[in-house]
Scaffold this motif. Structure first.
Motif, mmCIF file in Angstrom:
data_model
loop_
_atom_site.group_PDB
_atom_site.id
_atom_site.type_symbol
_atom_site.label_atom_id
_atom_site.label_comp_id
_atom_site.label_asym_id
_atom_site.label_seq_id
_atom_site.Cartn_x
_atom_site.Cartn_y
_atom_site.Cartn_z
ATOM 1 N N VAL A 113 4.848 6.256 -1.625
ATOM 2 C CA VAL A 113 3.757 6.427 -0.668
ATOM 3 C C VAL A 113 4.304 7.319 0.436
ATOM 4 O O VAL A 113 5.313 6.983 1.059
ATOM 5 C CB VAL A 113 3.290 5.072 -0.090
ATOM 6 N N VAL A 114 3.645 8.459 0.664
ATOM 7 C CA VAL A 114 4.121 9.419 1.652
ATOM 8 C C VAL A 114 3.045 9.621 2.715
ATOM 9 O O VAL A 114 1.895 9.932 2.394
ATOM 10 C CB VAL A 114 4.454 10.774 0.994
ATOM 11 N N GLY A 115 3.442 9.428 3.963
ATOM 12 C CA GLY A 115 2.504 9.620 5.057
ATOM 13 C C GLY A 115 3.198 9.787 6.382
ATOM 14 O O GLY A 115 4.416 9.640 6.483
ATOM 15 N N ASP A 116 2.404 10.063 7.406
ATOM 16 C CA ASP A 116 2.951 10.334 8.739
ATOM 17 C C ASP A 116 2.807 9.161 9.703
ATOM 18 O O ASP A 116 3.250 9.261 10.838
ATOM 19 C CB ASP A 116 2.256 11.564 9.343
ATOM 20 N N THR A 120 0.025 2.529 9.074
ATOM 21 C CA THR A 120 -0.945 2.625 7.977
ATOM 22 C C THR A 120 -0.220 2.925 6.672
ATOM 23 O O THR A 120 -0.268 2.141 5.738
ATOM 24 C CB THR A 120 -2.020 3.694 8.249
ATOM 25 N N ASP A 121 0.470 4.047 6.616
ATOM 26 C CA ASP A 121 1.093 4.498 5.372
ATOM 27 C C ASP A 121 2.316 3.661 4.996
ATOM 28 O O ASP A 121 2.402 3.144 3.882
ATOM 29 C CB ASP A 121 1.484 5.980 5.495
ATOM 30 N N VAL A 122 3.253 3.515 5.910
ATOM 31 C CA VAL A 122 4.476 2.765 5.607
ATOM 32 C C VAL A 122 4.178 1.273 5.460
ATOM 33 O O VAL A 122 4.606 0.652 4.481
ATOM 34 C CB VAL A 122 5.570 3.020 6.673
ATOM 35 N N LEU A 123 3.455 0.713 6.397
ATOM 36 C CA LEU A 123 3.132 -0.704 6.299
ATOM 37 C C LEU A 123 2.371 -0.995 5.009
ATOM 38 O O LEU A 123 2.725 -1.907 4.261
ATOM 39 C CB LEU A 123 2.315 -1.153 7.520
ATOM 40 N N GLY A 124 1.331 -0.237 4.729
ATOM 41 C CA GLY A 124 0.547 -0.457 3.520
ATOM 42 C C GLY A 124 1.359 -0.276 2.251
ATOM 43 O O GLY A 124 1.253 -1.071 1.309
ATOM 44 N N ASN A 126 4.628 -0.583 1.924
ATOM 45 C CA ASN A 126 5.590 -1.687 1.817
ATOM 46 C C ASN A 126 4.914 -2.998 1.405
ATOM 47 O O ASN A 126 5.497 -3.794 0.673
ATOM 48 C CB ASN A 126 6.354 -1.874 3.124
ATOM 49 N N LEU A 127 3.695 -3.218 1.870
ATOM 50 C CA LEU A 127 2.988 -4.444 1.510
ATOM 51 C C LEU A 127 2.744 -4.541 0.004
ATOM 52 O O LEU A 127 2.725 -5.636 -0.548
ATOM 53 C CB LEU A 127 1.669 -4.561 2.273
ATOM 54 N N VAL A 128 2.561 -3.394 -0.658
ATOM 55 C CA VAL A 128 2.357 -3.435 -2.113
ATOM 56 C C VAL A 128 3.665 -3.293 -2.884
ATOM 57 O O VAL A 128 3.685 -3.433 -4.096
ATOM 58 C CB VAL A 128 1.336 -2.381 -2.602
ATOM 59 N N GLY A 129 4.768 -2.977 -2.201
ATOM 60 C CA GLY A 129 6.064 -2.855 -2.859
ATOM 61 C C GLY A 129 6.410 -1.463 -3.331
ATOM 62 O O GLY A 129 7.282 -1.281 -4.191
ATOM 63 N N ALA A 130 5.766 -0.431 -2.782
ATOM 64 C CA ALA A 130 6.045 0.959 -3.150
ATOM 65 C C ALA A 130 7.262 1.484 -2.381
ATOM 66 O O ALA A 130 7.729 0.871 -1.421
ATOM 67 C CB ALA A 130 4.831 1.831 -2.861
ATOM 68 N N TYR A 131 7.755 2.647 -2.795
ATOM 69 C CA TYR A 131 8.838 3.345 -2.113
ATOM 70 C C TYR A 131 8.185 4.173 -1.008
ATOM 71 O O TYR A 131 7.446 5.120 -1.284
ATOM 72 C CB TYR A 131 9.581 4.256 -3.094
ATOM 73 N N THR A 132 8.418 3.820 0.240
ATOM 74 C CA THR A 132 7.717 4.461 1.353
ATOM 75 C C THR A 132 8.526 5.587 1.973
ATOM 76 O O THR A 132 9.730 5.470 2.182
ATOM 77 C CB THR A 132 7.345 3.428 2.425
ATOM 78 N N VAL A 133 7.820 6.673 2.278
ATOM 79 C CA VAL A 133 8.415 7.870 2.868
ATOM 80 C C VAL A 133 7.606 8.241 4.104
ATOM 81 O O VAL A 133 6.387 8.418 4.026
ATOM 82 C CB VAL A 133 8.400 9.047 1.872
ATOM 83 N N LEU A 134 8.286 8.351 5.224
ATOM 84 C CA LEU A 134 7.645 8.761 6.469
ATOM 85 C C LEU A 134 8.010 10.207 6.757
ATOM 86 O O LEU A 134 9.183 10.581 6.689
ATOM 87 C CB LEU A 134 8.102 7.860 7.622
ATOM 88 N N VAL A 135 7.002 11.016 7.045
ATOM 89 C CA VAL A 135 7.213 12.415 7.419
ATOM 90 C C VAL A 135 6.628 12.638 8.805
ATOM 91 O O VAL A 135 5.711 11.917 9.222
ATOM 92 C CB VAL A 135 6.563 13.381 6.391
ATOM 93 N N PRO A 136 7.124 13.630 9.541
ATOM 94 C CA PRO A 136 6.554 13.915 10.860
ATOM 95 C C PRO A 136 5.119 14.426 10.728
ATOM 96 O O PRO A 136 4.786 15.095 9.744
ATOM 97 C CB PRO A 136 7.451 15.013 11.433
ATOM 98 N N PRO A 137 4.264 14.135 11.692
ATOM 99 C CA PRO A 137 2.897 14.656 11.641
ATOM 100 C C PRO A 137 2.889 16.177 11.752
ATOM 101 O O PRO A 137 3.729 16.769 12.432
ATOM 102 C CB PRO A 137 2.217 14.000 12.838
ATOM 103 N N LEU A 138 1.934 16.807 11.067
ATOM 104 C CA LEU A 138 1.823 18.265 11.093
ATOM 105 C C LEU A 138 1.319 18.799 12.421
ATOM 106 O O LEU A 138 1.553 19.950 12.759
ATOM 107 C CB LEU A 138 0.874 18.735 9.981
#
Length: 178
Positions: A113-116, A120-124, A126-138
C-alpha cells in the motif's frame, strides 16, 4: 504506535520498482491518488514518467489498483488516464483496502500500500496486514483538514524513527525496521 509505522519511507511512488517489490515478495500495489500519484485537485494529462512507471510495473506482472478517498468522478477520470482499475471514495483507513484485496484476489501479505498520508494510507494498510510505504506528498495544496493532520503526522513519524524522517519530505529515508 506500531499500527502507524510504515514499513518503508521512499522518496516517490516511482521508487517502488518491480525489483523492489519482488525482493519483498509483493505481487501488487494499492495506490493512493491525491498527492501520491498526482497533485491534489489536479486534472489534465497524466505525466509521462508516471505512465512509463505504471507500464513497467504491468510488464513485470505487478498488479496495480487505485484506492482513493476521492470522488467517484475524480477517481474514474484518473483510472482512465492511468490505465489502472480502482475505486473511490474508499473510506480509508477503515474500508477500501479489504475491498481492493478481494477484487484482486490476493492476500494482504502479497500487496504494498503506497500513499502520502499516515492516518489513511499507512494506518489502513497496516490494519489489513499489507506492506505499507509512505511517500512525501507531491504538493502542499491539500484540504484544510489534511494540513492540520500533517502536523500530527510529523510528530508521530519523528517518535517512530527520528533519523529516518525528514520533516520537509524531500529526502528519501531508509526502510524502517520493525
Amino acid at each position: 504506535m506500531k499500527v502507524l509505522r510504515p514499513k518503508a519511507l521512499l522518496p516517490a511512488v516511482t521508487a517502488v520498482t518491480p525489483q523492489w517489490l519482488s525482493e519483498r515478495g509483493l505481487r501488487a500495489v494499492l495506490l493512493d491518488l491525491d498527492n501520491t500519484l498526482v497533485p491534489y485537485e489536479a486534472y489534465g494529462e497524466a505525466p509521462r514518467h508516471l505512465l512509463e512507471w505504471l507500464e513497467g510495473l504491468k510488464q513485470a506482472g505487478v498488479r496495480v489498483f487505485l484506492v482513493s478517498n476521492g470522488s467517484p468522478r475524480r477517481v474514474r477520470y484518473w483510472c482512465e488516464r492511468l490505465g489502472v482499475p480502482g475505486f473511490g471514495p474508499a473510506g480509508k483507513p477503515w474500508f477500501g483496502f479489504r475491498e481492493a484485496l478481494r477484487r484482486l484476489e490476493l492476500t494482504a501479505r502479497e500487496v504494498a500500500v503506497v500513499g502520502d498520508q499516515l492516518f489513511t494510507d499507512v494506518l489502513g494498510g497496516n490494519l489489513v496486514g499489507a506492506y505499507t510505504v509512505l511517500v512525501p506528498p507531491l504538493s502542499s495544496r491539500e484540504m484544510g483538514y489534511t494540513r492540520l493532520v500533517r502536523r500530527l503526522e510529523r510528530w508521530v513519524l519523528r517518535s517512530l524513527n527520528p533519523e529516518a524522517f525528514d520533516p520537509e519530505g524531500v529526502r528519501p529515508g531508509p526502510t524502517i525496521k520493525d
